[in-house]
Design a protein around this motif. Structure first.
Motif, mmCIF file in Angstrom:
data_model
loop_
_atom_site.group_PDB
_atom_site.id
_atom_site.type_symbol
_atom_site.label_atom_id
_atom_site.label_comp_id
_atom_site.label_asym_id
_atom_site.label_seq_id
_atom_site.Cartn_x
_atom_site.Cartn_y
_atom_site.Cartn_z
ATOM 1 N N LEU A 175 0.833 -1.198 0.000
ATOM 2 C CA LEU A 175 0.000 0.000 0.000
ATOM 3 C C LEU A 175 0.873 1.257 0.000
ATOM 4 O O LEU A 175 0.591 2.224 -0.721
ATOM 5 N N ALA A 176 1.923 1.236 0.811
ATOM 6 C CA ALA A 176 2.832 2.384 0.861
ATOM 7 C C ALA A 176 3.443 2.652 -0.512
ATOM 8 O O ALA A 176 3.534 3.801 -0.963
ATOM 9 N N ALA A 177 3.859 1.585 -1.198
ATOM 10 C CA ALA A 177 4.446 1.744 -2.526
ATOM 11 C C ALA A 177 3.423 2.310 -3.506
ATOM 12 O O ALA A 177 3.735 3.172 -4.333
ATOM 13 N N ALA A 178 2.189 1.832 -3.386
ATOM 14 C CA ALA A 178 1.134 2.340 -4.262
ATOM 15 C C ALA A 178 0.855 3.807 -4.008
ATOM 16 O O ALA A 178 0.416 4.537 -4.904
ATOM 17 N N LEU A 179 1.147 4.255 -2.766
ATOM 18 C CA LEU A 179 0.932 5.654 -2.410
ATOM 19 C C LEU A 179 2.156 6.521 -2.711
ATOM 20 O O LEU A 179 2.171 7.702 -2.381
ATOM 21 N N GLY A 180 3.178 5.917 -3.306
ATOM 22 C CA GLY A 180 4.316 6.701 -3.770
ATOM 23 C C GLY A 180 5.609 6.519 -3.012
ATOM 24 O O GLY A 180 6.619 7.147 -3.353
ATOM 25 N N ALA A 181 5.620 5.706 -1.957
ATOM 26 C CA ALA A 181 6.856 5.487 -1.210
ATOM 27 C C ALA A 181 7.792 4.564 -2.001
ATOM 28 O O ALA A 181 7.348 3.768 -2.823
ATOM 29 N N ASP A 182 9.067 4.678 -1.700
ATOM 30 C CA ASP A 182 10.078 3.887 -2.402
ATOM 31 C C ASP A 182 10.393 2.613 -1.612
ATOM 32 O O ASP A 182 11.017 2.682 -0.557
ATOM 33 N N PRO A 183 9.987 1.452 -2.100
ATOM 34 C CA PRO A 183 10.253 0.203 -1.373
ATOM 35 C C PRO A 183 11.728 -0.165 -1.342
ATOM 36 O O PRO A 183 12.127 -1.046 -0.578
ATOM 37 N N ARG A 184 12.541 0.517 -2.144
ATOM 38 C CA ARG A 184 13.976 0.230 -2.167
ATOM 39 C C ARG A 184 14.784 1.237 -1.345
ATOM 40 O O ARG A 184 16.011 1.188 -1.339
ATOM 41 N N ALA A 185 14.104 2.135 -0.659
ATOM 42 C CA ALA A 185 14.804 3.111 0.180
ATOM 43 C C ALA A 185 15.599 2.369 1.248
ATOM 44 O O ALA A 185 15.145 1.348 1.782
ATOM 45 N N ALA A 186 16.771 2.881 1.569
ATOM 46 C CA ALA A 186 17.669 2.187 2.489
ATOM 47 C C ALA A 186 17.018 1.846 3.829
ATOM 48 O O ALA A 186 17.149 0.707 4.299
ATOM 49 N N PRO A 187 16.299 2.768 4.486
ATOM 50 C CA PRO A 187 15.698 2.407 5.764
ATOM 51 C C PRO A 187 14.690 1.257 5.658
ATOM 52 O O PRO A 187 14.549 0.470 6.590
ATOM 53 N N VAL A 188 14.011 1.171 4.522
ATOM 54 C CA VAL A 188 13.033 0.098 4.321
ATOM 55 C C VAL A 188 13.735 -1.248 4.162
ATOM 56 O O VAL A 188 13.371 -2.241 4.797
ATOM 57 N N THR A 189 14.734 -1.309 3.315
ATOM 58 C CA THR A 189 15.448 -2.575 3.102
ATOM 59 C C THR A 189 16.252 -2.973 4.342
ATOM 60 O O THR A 189 16.358 -4.164 4.658
ATOM 61 N N GLU A 190 16.788 -1.997 5.054
ATOM 62 C CA GLU A 190 17.525 -2.297 6.282
ATOM 63 C C GLU A 190 16.598 -2.850 7.359
ATOM 64 O O GLU A 190 16.967 -3.769 8.098
ATOM 65 N N ALA A 191 15.388 -2.299 7.446
ATOM 66 C CA ALA A 191 14.430 -2.785 8.431
ATOM 67 C C ALA A 191 14.014 -4.226 8.124
ATOM 68 O O ALA A 191 13.870 -5.052 9.036
ATOM 69 N N LYS A 192 13.849 -4.529 6.837
ATOM 70 C CA LYS A 192 13.483 -5.900 6.467
ATOM 71 C C LYS A 192 14.601 -6.869 6.829
ATOM 72 O O LYS A 192 14.343 -7.967 7.355
ATOM 73 N N ALA A 193 15.835 -6.494 6.560
ATOM 74 C CA ALA A 193 16.970 -7.350 6.909
ATOM 75 C C ALA A 193 17.050 -7.542 8.430
ATOM 76 O O ALA A 193 17.341 -8.640 8.912
#
Length: 340
Positions: A175-193
Motif C-alpha cells: 500500500l505504501a508503494a502504491a501511495l508513492g513510497a520507495d520500497p527500495r529506500a535504504a531504511p526500508v530494506t535495512e528494516a526488512k533485513a
C-alpha cells in the motif's frame, strides 16, 4: 494485534488500550516525491474488504488510524493526520503510533470513540486508512459516524487478524508503494533485513530451548485472558519460529475469539515457564495482578519470568524487528525447568 477481548472491552469503554514503547529508534524514510504524471494518473486499490477504491489521482493527503499510520510511516508514507492512540497524557508520543512525528500531523481523535468528523473534512483528505480486526470494520472509526466519514473520502481497510504476520506487513508495504513510497529506500530494506535476522535469532533460540513454555495473557479485575494463537498473527509467527507457545482450545463464540477467558480461581489452568503480559498502558499490570493469590502462585511469576507483550505493535518490519530482539533478550536468560 488483537486487543483483549475486543467486543467486551469496547462495551466497557476501554477498547482504546494503548501500547508500550518498543526499544530504540530508527528514522523512517521520507515519502517519495511523486511525479506530475503520477499525480495526474488515476489511482486504484482493492482493499481487504474486497472494496475497489478509485481516485482521479494518487492520494496525497492520507489520514490513518494510529497503528496504520505507524506502519505506513516506516514504509515511507507521511499521513497528514491520525486518529486513535497517539498522544500520552503527558503530551508525549504514544508508542502505538510508532515513530510518527505527532508534532507534524493533525489529530482528529486520541481515544476510542473520538473522531472529529468536522476537522477530518476540513483537512480535505484524499484517503483514510485503518486496520481491521473484525471483518469489514475499520478500527477506531466510530460506527455511528462511519457513513458520514465515508462520504468525505474513500477508505482502505487492512485485515489484521486471520492472516500471517509477514503477509500483513507486506500488505502495508504494498500500500505504501502504491501511495508513492520507495520500497527500495535504504531504511526500508535495512528494516526488512533486521526483521529477518531477528526472526532467525528467535528460531535458533527456540531450537536451543524446546522445553521453554511461553504463555501470553492479559487481565481484568474479574478475569484472566489466555491468548489463542491462531487469532494473533505475531504469536502464531513466534510458534512458527519454533517457540513453545501455550495456546488454549479455540474460544467459544460467546467469548468472542482471540482469548480463553478464565476466572482468577482457574489462573493455573496452563503451565508455563514464561508469561508475557499485555503491556498496553491501560491493561492490568503484573503488579496489580500480584494481588490475586492464584497469580502470585504461578511458577513463572515465582521465578520472576514475567515479561511484556507488545500487543499493539505496528505491522512493519521495523516494529516487529524490535519486538523480536527484545523478546530474545528475555527468553535467552529464562529458565526452562520452571514447570515440568
Amino acid at each position: 494485534m488483537a486487543h483483549p477481548p475486543r467486543r467486551r472491552l469496547m462495551a466497557m469503554g476501554v477498547a482504546a488500550l494503548i501500547g508500550v514503547a518498543a526499544c530504540g529508534g530508527t528514522s523512517a524514510p521520507p515519502a517519495a516525491a511523486p511525479s506530475a504524471t503520477a499525480q495526474q494518473s488515476a489511482w486504484t486499490w482493492t482493499d481487504d474488504r474486497g472494496k475497489n477504491v478509485s481516485t482521479p489521482q494518487r492520494p496525497q493527503r492520507v489520514v490513518a488510524q494510529s497503528g496504520a499510520a505507524a506502519a505506513l510511516w516506516d514504509f515511507g508514507v507521511r499521513p497528514v493526520a491520525v486518529f486513535g492512540p497517539h498522544k500520552l497524557k503527558d503530551g508525549g508520543r504514544d508508542p502505538e503510533v510508532g515513530e510518527v512525528d505527532i508534532a507534524t500531523v493533525e489529530s482528529i481523535g486520541n481515544v476510542w470513540g473520538e473522531f472529529n468528523v468536522e476537522k477530518y473534512a476540513s483537512l480535505q483528505p484524499d484517503l483514510l486508512v485503518a486496520g481491521m480486526y473484525q471483518r469489514d470494520t475499520l478500527w477506531y472509526v466510530p460506527e455511528e459516524s462511519a457513513a458520514a466519514i465515508d462520504q468525505i473520502a474513500p477508505s482502505v481497510g487492512v485485515q489484521l487478524s486471520g492472516k500471517p504476520l509477514v503477509q500483513i506487513i507486506e500488505r502495508y508495504g504494498e500500500l505504501a508503494a502504491a501511495l508513492g513510497a520507495d520500497p527500495r529506500a535504504a531504511p526500508v530494506t535495512e528494516a526488512k533485513a533486521r526483521f529477518e535476522a531477528a526472526g532467525a535469532a528467535l528460531r535458533t533460540l527456540g531450537a536451543a530451548k524446546p522445553d521453554l513454555k511461553i504463555m501470553v495473557v492479559t487481565g481484568t479485575p474479574e478475569s484472566l485472558y489466555v491468548a489463542y494463537l491462531p487469532d494473533h498473527p505475531d504469536l502464531s509467527y513466534f510458534g512458527e519460529l519454533g517457540l513453545n507457545m501455550v495456546s488454549p482450545a479455540k474460544p467459544t463464540e460467546s467469548e468472542g475469539g482471540f482469548w480463553e477467558v478464565l476466572s482468577w480461581e482457574n489462573a493455573d489452568k496452563y503451565a508455563a515457564d514464561v508469561i508475557l503480559v499485555d503491556a498496553r498502558a491501560q491493561s492490568m499490570k503484573p503488579a496489580e495482578m500480584a494481588a490475586k493469590p492464584t497469580w502470585a502462585k504461578l511458577p513463572a511469576v515465582k521465578a520472576g519470568q514475567v515479561y511484556p507483550w507488545h500487543a499493539a505493535e505496528r505491522y512493519s518490519h521495523l516494529g516487529y524487528a524490535k519486538v523480536m530482539e527484545e523478546l530474545k533478550g528475555h527468553l535467552e536468560k529464562a529458565r526452562d525447568d520452571v514447570v515440568n
